[in-house]
Design a protein around this motif. Structure first.
Motif, PDB file in Angstrom:
ATOM      1  N   LEU B  62       0.831  -1.209   0.000  1.00 30.04           N
ATOM      2  CA  LEU B  62       0.000   0.000   0.000  1.00 30.04           C
ATOM      3  C   LEU B  62       0.865   1.258   0.000  1.00 30.04           C
ATOM      4  O   LEU B  62       0.555   2.242  -0.678  1.00 30.04           O
ATOM      5  N   LEU B  63       1.962   1.220   0.741  1.00 24.90           N
ATOM      6  CA  LEU B  63       2.866   2.373   0.789  1.00 24.90           C
ATOM      7  C   LEU B  63       3.470   2.627  -0.597  1.00 24.90           C
ATOM      8  O   LEU B  63       3.443   3.752  -1.122  1.00 24.90           O
ATOM      9  N   ILE B  64       3.982   1.575  -1.171  1.00 26.88           N
ATOM     10  CA  ILE B  64       4.680   1.691  -2.458  1.00 26.88           C
ATOM     11  C   ILE B  64       3.716   2.083  -3.578  1.00 26.88           C
ATOM     12  O   ILE B  64       4.028   2.929  -4.427  1.00 26.88           O
ATOM     13  N   GLU B  65       2.531   1.492  -3.553  1.00 33.61           N
ATOM     14  CA  GLU B  65       1.561   1.793  -4.620  1.00 33.61           C
ATOM     15  C   GLU B  65       0.977   3.198  -4.468  1.00 33.61           C
ATOM     16  O   GLU B  65       0.641   3.837  -5.465  1.00 33.61           O
ATOM     17  N   THR B  66       0.863   3.666  -3.238  1.00 28.18           N
ATOM     18  CA  THR B  66       0.385   5.041  -3.051  1.00 28.18           C
ATOM     19  C   THR B  66       1.426   6.033  -3.573  1.00 28.18           C
ATOM     20  O   THR B  66       1.086   7.011  -4.258  1.00 28.18           O
ATOM     21  N   ALA B  67       2.704   5.786  -3.272  1.00 26.71           N
ATOM     22  CA  ALA B  67       3.750   6.668  -3.810  1.00 26.71           C
ATOM     23  C   ALA B  67       3.751   6.617  -5.339  1.00 26.71           C
ATOM     24  O   ALA B  67       3.913   7.644  -6.019  1.00 26.71           O
ATOM     25  N   ARG B  68       3.516   5.419  -5.876  1.00 35.89           N
ATOM     26  CA  ARG B  68       3.535   5.225  -7.330  1.00 35.89           C
ATOM     27  C   ARG B  68       2.366   5.933  -8.019  1.00 35.89           C
ATOM     28  O   ARG B  68       2.452   6.322  -9.198  1.00 35.89           O
ATOM     29  N   LEU B  69       1.285   6.106  -7.256  1.00 31.65           N
ATOM     30  CA  LEU B  69       0.134   6.863  -7.761  1.00 31.65           C
ATOM     31  C   LEU B  69       0.577   8.269  -8.186  1.00 31.65           C
ATOM     32  O   LEU B  69       0.006   8.889  -9.083  1.00 31.65           O
ATOM     33  N   PHE B  70       1.641   8.778  -7.517  1.00 25.10           N
ATOM     34  CA  PHE B  70       2.185  10.108  -7.832  1.00 25.10           C
ATOM     35  C   PHE B  70       3.464  10.017  -8.669  1.00 25.10           C
ATOM     36  O   PHE B  70       4.212  10.984  -8.778  1.00 25.10           O
ATOM     37  N   ILE B  72       6.114   8.219  -7.988  1.00 21.06           N
ATOM     38  CA  ILE B  72       7.339   8.057  -7.201  1.00 21.06           C
ATOM     39  C   ILE B  72       7.642   6.583  -6.958  1.00 21.06           C
ATOM     40  O   ILE B  72       6.847   5.846  -6.369  1.00 21.06           O
ATOM     41  N   GLU B  73       8.789   6.163  -7.483  1.00 19.28           N
ATOM     42  CA  GLU B  73       9.265   4.788  -7.300  1.00 19.28           C
ATOM     43  C   GLU B  73      10.754   4.862  -7.056  1.00 19.28           C
ATOM     44  O   GLU B  73      11.507   5.255  -7.939  1.00 19.28           O
ATOM     45  N   ASN B  74      11.185   4.530  -5.865  1.00 22.59           N
ATOM     46  CA  ASN B  74      12.628   4.526  -5.619  1.00 22.59           C
ATOM     47  C   ASN B  74      12.977   3.638  -4.434  1.00 22.59           C
ATOM     48  O   ASN B  74      12.100   3.097  -3.755  1.00 22.59           O
ATOM     49  N   GLU B  75      14.263   3.532  -4.194  1.00 20.86           N
ATOM     50  CA  GLU B  75      14.804   2.720  -3.110  1.00 20.86           C
ATOM     51  C   GLU B  75      14.293   3.191  -1.743  1.00 20.86           C
ATOM     52  O   GLU B  75      14.041   2.386  -0.843  1.00 20.86           O
ATOM     53  N   GLY B  76      14.146   4.506  -1.594  1.00 23.73           N
ATOM     54  CA  GLY B  76      13.713   5.075  -0.315  1.00 23.73           C
ATOM     55  C   GLY B  76      12.314   4.608   0.064  1.00 23.73           C
ATOM     56  O   GLY B  76      12.035   4.312   1.228  1.00 23.73           O
ATOM     57  N   VAL B  77      11.439   4.552  -0.938  1.00 32.90           N
ATOM     58  CA  VAL B  77      10.070   4.101  -0.689  1.00 32.90           C
ATOM     59  C   VAL B  77      10.093   2.624  -0.265  1.00 32.90           C
ATOM     60  O   VAL B  77       9.367   2.212   0.653  1.00 32.90           O
ATOM     61  N   PHE B 208       5.747  10.943   0.998  1.00 31.36           N
ATOM     62  CA  PHE B 208       6.834  10.881   0.006  1.00 31.36           C
ATOM     63  C   PHE B 208       6.513  11.755  -1.206  1.00 31.36           C
ATOM     64  O   PHE B 208       7.390  12.393  -1.780  1.00 31.36           O
ATOM     65  N   ALA B 209       5.230  11.738  -1.588  1.00 30.91           N
ATOM     66  CA  ALA B 209       4.817  12.444  -2.806  1.00 30.91           C
ATOM     67  C   ALA B 209       4.560  13.925  -2.557  1.00 30.91           C
ATOM     68  O   ALA B 209       4.266  14.659  -3.492  1.00 30.91           O
TER      69      ALA B 209
END
Lengths: 308, 308
Positions: B62-70, B72-77, B208-209
């Motif tokens: 859920l965290l990663i996909e929410t960031a990806r909604l904006f 954002i995809e990276n090592e930090g996420v 993150f976003a």
């Protein structure tokens, strides 16, 4: 050391203890913070039992006095000190559990799992540990998020597997071993289990002050020597002190093959090491003006001269 | 929902599970980080036992996909997702302890205190909890300290007395009570005990976003509804599932006067509520372009349709 410094030290020590008590009291109130749903009242009482009304508050003292060395005195520093004390208190609550040290008394009072029950004590520790990071990361602690993030990282690293928790694991392992423990192993174990959090106290003060690399290195040296001195003094006290003075069963370390420096070095060499470490801590502060660093120097003397 | 979305969801779910596993494996290596003294190897093995090789990794997802909604995809996420999973795993290790839920099996394997011992399980939980804040506050997670400080604060608040730990306390209290539990009480308890951490997952993605207030509010609504749907689905699964499918003793909640929505509402009404909450979660995302939000919407369907 002059009498005036010794007296100012005592005044500051009791001021910080009172201020820390008030801050913990305020932080551990029933009012839920933004993002919190509800604070169960009885459980909050157990968190207060585990953290209020006891101890010298030496860790907050070191944090607050290190920040003050740079002229920084504010509510945020007090908050970081209270958060640090929460970490210390959580570790005592968990270490006292039946599965770990199985202690019934702490500071002359029933330990948390005795006053409440084991489940409560486990969760009280968890909640204090978690809340320490909440309080440290909160904007009320410092307006600058870089300082808060640095504090959180340093605190987590002092309290985690590579220091405090790892040291506790090694201490339990040492206890079940029948081999004598080498001084080298005991020194490393103690630097992890108790030294790292004392070191963090000094480090945190320097973080608040945005101290330069040279000042940070000097303070780090001071914090490490002080932490080591404090723990040898503790080992010596355990042998010397009677039950009433210490508020816990004296001599219990020896009965358990605990990793102590008195066992590894003998009482005489342990005392010598303790005093040398206190001198090392004091010498580490030589680059600071003496009138400013006098209280921290006195703290090193206090760490080895205390009777409990 | 189309078959293509359902398939992409499964692909992403297993990608994130693998990536989280690799990140946890990397974070839980023997190499001590700066500021750490030493990581005891056997204990590190216990931390790995408690966190690797299991679970759907729904929270990191859920965290990663929410960031990806904006975008954002990276090592930090990924790091923040692994840290969140550490919090989830610590809570399972402590909840399984004899003094709490006294569970011998978790995901079909012996629980940590069964595979090791109680002292180790208590300290493994403490170390995972602490390390989660370390990983979140580390500059490797995000260059901007404001983001890290905000993540730490939100995580601590979701996991602390006012939510996760408080919910666990109330759950234990509910169990020893002989009174039936009202749906209202169960809903609040569940929003604290399991909802808050699922909500954090979504919140963290938005942090993150640097999402604006409107997007944050929509995602918060989604996170809350999803968290509630997930927990009702869990209550229903406990009644329906057989032992093999669930990997823990099925029906155990009913045997203990556990606070569940099936007990409070009945199975039929619980199912209705579950489905309505999933729809509410999906509707909360209506302001996002459907092609971007499709995976999160599918996650809401998945949360209620899963069989374990």
């Amino acid at each position: 050391m002059t009498d005036a410094v010794a007296q100012e030290f005592q005044t500051r020590l009791s001021y910080v203890a009172d201020a820390t008590e008030r801050m913990l009291d305020q932080l551990l109130s029933e009012r839920a913070l933004p993002g919190e749903t509800f604070r169960p009242a009885a459980f909050l009482g157990a968190m207060r039992y585990a953290s209020l009304g006891g101890g010298k508050r030496l860790r907050p003292f070191l944090l607050i006095e290190t920040a003050r060395l740079f002229g920084i005195e504010n509510e945020g520093v007090l908050r970081a000190g209270a958060a640090l004390e929460m970490i210390h208190c959580y570790s005592l609550v968990h270490d006292d559990l039946p599965a770990l040290d199985n202690d019934d008394l702490r500071r002359g009072r029933p330990t948390t799992h005795k006053a409440y029950d084991e489940a409560t004590a486990i969760l009280v520790g968890d909640a204090l540990l978690t809340y320490a990071f909440d309080v440290t990361a909160d904007p009320a602690t410092d307006a600058d998020p870089a300082i808060r993030a640095e504090l959180v990282l340093a605190l987590a690293r002092a309290a985690g597997i590579g220091n405090m928790v790892g040291g506790q694991v090694m201490d339990l392992e040492a206890e079940t071993s029948t081999e004598p423990h080498s001084a080298e192993d005991v020194i490393r174990l103690q630097s992890m289990k108790t030294g790292a959090l004392l070191h963090y106290a000094v480090e945190a003060g320097a973080i608040f002050a945005r101290a330069d690399a040279r000042a940070k290195a000097a303070l780090s040296h001071y914090g490490k020597a002080l932490g080591a001195a404090f723990q040898v003094a503790d080992d010596i006290l355990d042998v010397e002190a009677d039950e009433e003075a210490l508020g816990k069963r004296a001599g219990k370390d020896a009965g358990r093959n605990k990793a102590t420096l008195v066992a590894a070095l003998g009482l005489k060499a342990a005392r010598k090491r303790r005093d040398a470490l206190a001198q090392e801590a004091i010498a580490a502060l030589s680059s600071f003006p003496d009138e400013k660093a006098a209280i921290l120097k006195e703290a090193a003397r206090f760490a080895v001269a205390r009777k409990n």
